[in-house]
Motif scaffolding. Structure first.
Motif, PDB file in Angstrom:
ATOM      1  N   PHE A  21      14.811 -10.550  -0.185  1.00  0.00           N
ATOM      2  CA  PHE A  21      14.277  -9.775  -1.305  1.00  0.00           C
ATOM      3  C   PHE A  21      12.761  -9.638  -1.216  1.00  0.00           C
ATOM      4  CE2 PHE A  21      18.342 -10.832  -3.473  1.00  0.00           C
ATOM      5  CZ  PHE A  21      18.691  -9.546  -3.837  1.00  0.00           C
ATOM      6  N   SER A  22      12.107 -10.641  -0.636  1.00  0.00           N
ATOM      7  CA  SER A  22      10.658 -10.541  -0.447  1.00  0.00           C
ATOM      8  C   SER A  22      10.311  -9.407   0.515  1.00  0.00           C
ATOM      9  CB  SER A  22      10.109 -11.866   0.083  1.00  0.00           C
ATOM     10  OG  SER A  22       8.701 -11.848   0.152  1.00  0.00           O
ATOM     11  N   ALA A  26       7.810  -6.158  -0.166  1.00  0.00           N
ATOM     12  CA  ALA A  26       6.778  -5.647   0.737  1.00  0.00           C
ATOM     13  C   ALA A  26       7.005  -4.164   1.044  1.00  0.00           C
ATOM     14  CB  ALA A  26       6.766  -6.465   2.029  1.00  0.00           C
ATOM     15  N   LEU A  27       8.258  -3.808   1.310  1.00  0.00           N
ATOM     16  CA  LEU A  27       8.585  -2.414   1.614  1.00  0.00           C
ATOM     17  C   LEU A  27       8.268  -1.501   0.435  1.00  0.00           C
ATOM     18  CD1 LEU A  27       9.862  -0.336   3.521  1.00  0.00           C
ATOM     19  CD2 LEU A  27      12.092  -0.934   2.558  1.00  0.00           C
ATOM     20  N   GLN A  28       8.653  -1.932  -0.760  1.00  0.00           N
ATOM     21  CA  GLN A  28       8.401  -1.106  -1.940  1.00  0.00           C
ATOM     22  C   GLN A  28       6.913  -1.020  -2.264  1.00  0.00           C
ATOM     23  OE1 GLN A  28      11.279  -0.432  -5.065  1.00  0.00           O
ATOM     24  NE2 GLN A  28      11.962  -2.540  -4.788  1.00  0.00           N
ATOM     25  N   SER A  29       6.174  -2.063  -1.973  1.00  0.00           N
ATOM     26  CA  SER A  29       4.734  -2.027  -2.206  1.00  0.00           C
ATOM     27  C   SER A  29       4.075  -1.005  -1.284  1.00  0.00           C
ATOM     28  CB  SER A  29       4.120  -3.415  -1.977  1.00  0.00           C
ATOM     29  OG  SER A  29       4.648  -4.351  -2.884  1.00  0.00           O
ATOM     30  N   LEU A  30       4.438  -1.031  -0.015  1.00  0.00           N
ATOM     31  CA  LEU A  30       3.890  -0.066   0.938  1.00  0.00           C
ATOM     32  C   LEU A  30       4.313   1.352   0.564  1.00  0.00           C
ATOM     33  CD1 LEU A  30       4.487  -2.012   4.277  1.00  0.00           C
ATOM     34  CD2 LEU A  30       2.304  -1.640   3.109  1.00  0.00           C
ATOM     35  N   LEU A  31       5.566   1.495   0.140  1.00  0.00           N
ATOM     36  CA  LEU A  31       6.057   2.810  -0.265  1.00  0.00           C
ATOM     37  C   LEU A  31       5.301   3.328  -1.475  1.00  0.00           C
ATOM     38  CD1 LEU A  31       8.227   4.978   0.283  1.00  0.00           C
ATOM     39  CD2 LEU A  31       9.715   3.757  -1.315  1.00  0.00           C
ATOM     40  N   LEU A  46      -2.023  -4.014 -10.216  1.00  0.00           N
ATOM     41  CA  LEU A  46      -0.801  -4.715 -10.610  1.00  0.00           C
ATOM     42  C   LEU A  46       0.136  -4.868  -9.424  1.00  0.00           C
ATOM     43  CD1 LEU A  46       1.080  -5.926 -12.768  1.00  0.00           C
ATOM     44  CD2 LEU A  46       1.873  -3.597 -13.245  1.00  0.00           C
ATOM     45  N   VAL A  47       0.301  -3.801  -8.642  1.00  0.00           N
ATOM     46  CA  VAL A  47       1.181  -3.859  -7.475  1.00  0.00           C
ATOM     47  C   VAL A  47       0.659  -4.871  -6.461  1.00  0.00           C
ATOM     48  CG1 VAL A  47       2.059  -2.555  -5.506  1.00  0.00           C
ATOM     49  CG2 VAL A  47       2.036  -1.510  -7.778  1.00  0.00           C
ATOM     50  N   LEU A  48      -0.642  -4.877  -6.226  1.00  0.00           N
ATOM     51  CA  LEU A  48      -1.217  -5.832  -5.277  1.00  0.00           C
ATOM     52  C   LEU A  48      -1.043  -7.274  -5.758  1.00  0.00           C
ATOM     53  CD1 LEU A  48      -4.548  -4.065  -4.207  1.00  0.00           C
ATOM     54  CD2 LEU A  48      -2.540  -4.506  -2.783  1.00  0.00           C
ATOM     55  N   ILE A  49      -1.231  -7.492  -7.053  1.00  0.00           N
ATOM     56  CA  ILE A  49      -1.076  -8.842  -7.608  1.00  0.00           C
ATOM     57  C   ILE A  49       0.367  -9.313  -7.472  1.00  0.00           C
ATOM     58  CG2 ILE A  49      -1.120 -10.166  -9.758  1.00  0.00           C
ATOM     59  CD1 ILE A  49      -3.563  -8.467 -10.573  1.00  0.00           C
ATOM     60  N   VAL A  50       1.306  -8.437  -7.823  1.00  0.00           N
ATOM     61  CA  VAL A  50       2.721  -8.796  -7.712  1.00  0.00           C
ATOM     62  C   VAL A  50       3.084  -9.096  -6.265  1.00  0.00           C
ATOM     63  CG1 VAL A  50       5.072  -7.876  -7.897  1.00  0.00           C
ATOM     64  CG2 VAL A  50       3.455  -7.565  -9.778  1.00  0.00           C
ATOM     65  N   TRP A  51       2.605  -8.281  -5.355  1.00  0.00           N
ATOM     66  CA  TRP A  51       2.883  -8.488  -3.931  1.00  0.00           C
ATOM     67  C   TRP A  51       2.303  -9.827  -3.461  1.00  0.00           C
ATOM     68  CZ3 TRP A  51       1.221  -4.601   0.496  1.00  0.00           C
ATOM     69  CH2 TRP A  51       1.927  -4.940   1.664  1.00  0.00           C
ATOM     70  N   ALA A  52       1.081 -10.127  -3.861  1.00  0.00           N
ATOM     71  CA  ALA A  52       0.434 -11.378  -3.458  1.00  0.00           C
ATOM     72  C   ALA A  52       1.185 -12.593  -4.010  1.00  0.00           C
ATOM     73  CB  ALA A  52      -1.018 -11.387  -3.927  1.00  0.00           C
ATOM     74  N   PHE A  53       1.550 -12.543  -5.274  1.00  0.00           N
ATOM     75  CA  PHE A  53       2.295 -13.658  -5.864  1.00  0.00           C
ATOM     76  C   PHE A  53       3.659 -13.828  -5.195  1.00  0.00           C
ATOM     77  CE2 PHE A  53      -0.359 -13.432  -9.896  1.00  0.00           C
ATOM     78  CZ  PHE A  53      -0.921 -14.686  -9.682  1.00  0.00           C
ATOM     79  N   ASP A  54       4.294 -12.709  -4.848  1.00  0.00           N
ATOM     80  CA  ASP A  54       5.592 -12.788  -4.189  1.00  0.00           C
ATOM     81  C   ASP A  54       5.460 -13.447  -2.819  1.00  0.00           C
ATOM     82  OD1 ASP A  54       8.524 -11.792  -3.904  1.00  0.00           O
ATOM     83  OD2 ASP A  54       7.525 -11.023  -2.112  1.00  0.00           O
ATOM     84  N   LEU A  55       4.440 -13.083  -2.055  1.00  0.00           N
ATOM     85  CA  LEU A  55       4.230 -13.705  -0.747  1.00  0.00           C
ATOM     86  C   LEU A  55       3.954 -15.195  -0.890  1.00  0.00           C
ATOM     87  CD1 LEU A  55       2.043 -10.987   1.042  1.00  0.00           C
ATOM     88  CD2 LEU A  55       4.425 -11.560   1.527  1.00  0.00           C
ATOM     89  N   ALA A  56       3.140 -15.561  -1.887  1.00  0.00           N
ATOM     90  CA  ALA A  56       2.854 -16.977  -2.131  1.00  0.00           C
ATOM     91  C   ALA A  56       4.124 -17.729  -2.512  1.00  0.00           C
ATOM     92  CB  ALA A  56       1.801 -17.107  -3.228  1.00  0.00           C
ATOM     93  N   HIS A  57       4.964 -17.096  -3.328  1.00  0.00           N
ATOM     94  CA  HIS A  57       6.227 -17.708  -3.732  1.00  0.00           C
ATOM     95  C   HIS A  57       7.125 -17.957  -2.523  1.00  0.00           C
ATOM     96  CE1 HIS A  57      10.413 -17.664  -5.272  1.00  0.00           C
ATOM     97  NE2 HIS A  57       9.901 -18.334  -6.298  1.00  0.00           N
ATOM     98  N   LEU A 233      15.585 -16.700  -6.536  1.00  0.00           N
ATOM     99  CA  LEU A 233      15.811 -15.254  -6.521  1.00  0.00           C
ATOM    100  C   LEU A 233      15.218 -14.546  -7.731  1.00  0.00           C
ATOM    101  CD1 LEU A 233      19.574 -15.201  -5.455  1.00  0.00           C
ATOM    102  CD2 LEU A 233      17.568 -14.991  -3.985  1.00  0.00           C
ATOM    103  N   ILE A 234      15.028 -15.269  -8.821  1.00  0.00           N
ATOM    104  CA  ILE A 234      14.656 -14.620 -10.079  1.00  0.00           C
ATOM    105  C   ILE A 234      13.330 -13.878  -9.954  1.00  0.00           C
ATOM    106  CG2 ILE A 234      14.024 -15.032 -12.481  1.00  0.00           C
ATOM    107  CD1 ILE A 234      16.046 -17.309 -12.527  1.00  0.00           C
ATOM    108  N   GLY A 235      12.317 -14.547  -9.416  1.00  0.00           N
ATOM    109  CA  GLY A 235      11.015 -13.892  -9.277  1.00  0.00           C
ATOM    110  C   GLY A 235      11.076 -12.664  -8.390  1.00  0.00           C
ATOM    111  N   LYS A 236      11.899 -12.741  -7.331  1.00  0.00           N
ATOM    112  CA  LYS A 236      12.049 -11.597  -6.422  1.00  0.00           C
ATOM    113  C   LYS A 236      12.683 -10.401  -7.132  1.00  0.00           C
ATOM    114  CE  LYS A 236      10.740 -14.414  -3.187  1.00  0.00           C
ATOM    115  NZ  LYS A 236       9.325 -14.388  -2.733  1.00  0.00           N
ATOM    116  N   LEU A 237      13.689 -10.686  -7.957  1.00  0.00           N
ATOM    117  CA  LEU A 237      14.360  -9.604  -8.675  1.00  0.00           C
ATOM    118  C   LEU A 237      13.411  -8.925  -9.657  1.00  0.00           C
ATOM    119  CD1 LEU A 237      17.836 -11.253  -9.374  1.00  0.00           C
ATOM    120  CD2 LEU A 237      17.298  -9.472  -7.702  1.00  0.00           C
ATOM    121  N   TYR A 238      12.581  -9.716 -10.335  1.00  0.00           N
ATOM    122  CA  TYR A 238      11.628  -9.124 -11.264  1.00  0.00           C
ATOM    123  C   TYR A 238      10.595  -8.281 -10.529  1.00  0.00           C
ATOM    124  CZ  TYR A 238      13.217 -11.568 -15.447  1.00  0.00           C
ATOM    125  OH  TYR A 238      13.953 -11.999 -16.525  1.00  0.00           O
TER     126      TYR A 238
END
Length: 307
Positions: A21-22, A26-31, A46-57, A233-238
């Protein structure tokens, strides 16, 4: 812990699915950056922050798996221990949840024509969920073992998941009601609004069901970490729901509805087609055998809600 399948097996599967899901995040962020280069700085940030937090997670999830399955694989009792990386994944999941729920609360705020009485409950539930998760993460580090944490703070972790699920249900219900009202007030927007309603249910049900199942496993299965594998999975789904909602604007733009609009869920309200266009459209259809569609594109400023 009684079995490896309920501890390390659950964590491994949760980590593998979370990593997949991560990749979607990444794919949706680039898109997003490719499709909407003209979006405002707040949305891009917001998109960059979400992407960064997801990678850290994701990094913390795999650090936890390494700690459990490589470094301490010979220590049978280590499955009861809570590494700091696990506690931090709980906090990052809550942050991603909070950002996503506030994003949808912002949309509810505009769709309801800046009605704080409707929006405030969503924000309150989101803040409560974030607070519970942050305190839970801190207490996990302090307690060090799941058994100790369950004994004193089972209610706190359960409350955080319950508040998250409650916020999802409320967001879904409010968006459904507001979109239905917009459909009643609009002309020739039925196809797009129906798509928005269906999309809202799909997003809300997926995150809510996963959260509820994780909560049930946490409360019922004391001797396993299945709840934690699901919690990965929860954070990835959000994160995916937020980015998919932004990127879905491209699909709605290409809709074959008579009237198109820019990101219906971001609009402060949906305005009906002006009367002169309605009359022209109807008279042409009545007098001619050829159907003529009037295409009207309306672009709204997401922040100000103005045309």
């Amino acid at each position: 812990m009684h079995s490896y399948s309920g501890t390390y097996g659950a964590l491994l599967l949760g980590g593998l699915f979370a990593s997949g899901f991560s990749g979607f995040v990444a794919l949706q962020s680039l898109l997003y950056f490719k499709l909407f280069p003209n979006d405002g700085t707040p949305l891009k940030s917001l998109v960059l922050i979400v992407w960064a937090f997801d990678l850290a997670h994701t990094a913390l999830v795999w650090a936890s798996l390494w700690d459990y399955m490589i470094t301490n694989i010979a220590n049978v009792s280590y499955g009861e221990y809570i590494p700091e990386t696990i506690a931090l994944t709980i906090v990052l999941t809550a942050i991603l949840t909070f950002l996503t729920q506030c994003f949808f609360a912002h949309r509810i705020f505009h769709l309801s024509r800046r009605n704080w009485y409707i929006t405030a409950p969503v924000v309150i539930l989101a803040v409560g969920r974030l607070a519970c998760a942050c305190v839970s993460g801190a207490e996990m580090i302090e307690m060090q073992y799941f058994e100790n944490f369950r004994a004193k703070f089972r209610w706190l972790f359960s409350m955080g998941l319950a508040l998250s699920s409650g916020a999802d249900i409320l967001i879904t219900a409010l968006l459904f009601i507001l979109l239905r009202k917009s459909k009643a007030d609009s002309v020739s927007l039925d196809d797009i609004i129906d798509a928005c309603i269906l999309y809202t249910f799909e997003i809300g049900s997926l995150t809510s069901v996963t959260t509820v199942v994780s909560l049930i496993c946490w409360v019922v299965l004391d001797d396993s970490l299945i709840f934690l594998g699901l919690h990965f999975l929860i954070g990835k789904l959000y994160a995916n729901s937020l980015l998919a909602s932004l990127n879905s604007r491209q699909r709605f733009r290409r809709s074959r509805a008579t009237v198109t609009a820019f990101d219906l869920l971001s609009m402060p309200h949906i305005q009906p087609l002006p009367a002169e266009f309605q009359n022209t459209h109807n008279s042409r259809n009545a007098n001619c055998g050829v159907q003529v569609d009037v295409i009207k594109s309306v672009q709204y400023d997401v922040e100000t809600g103005k045309e």
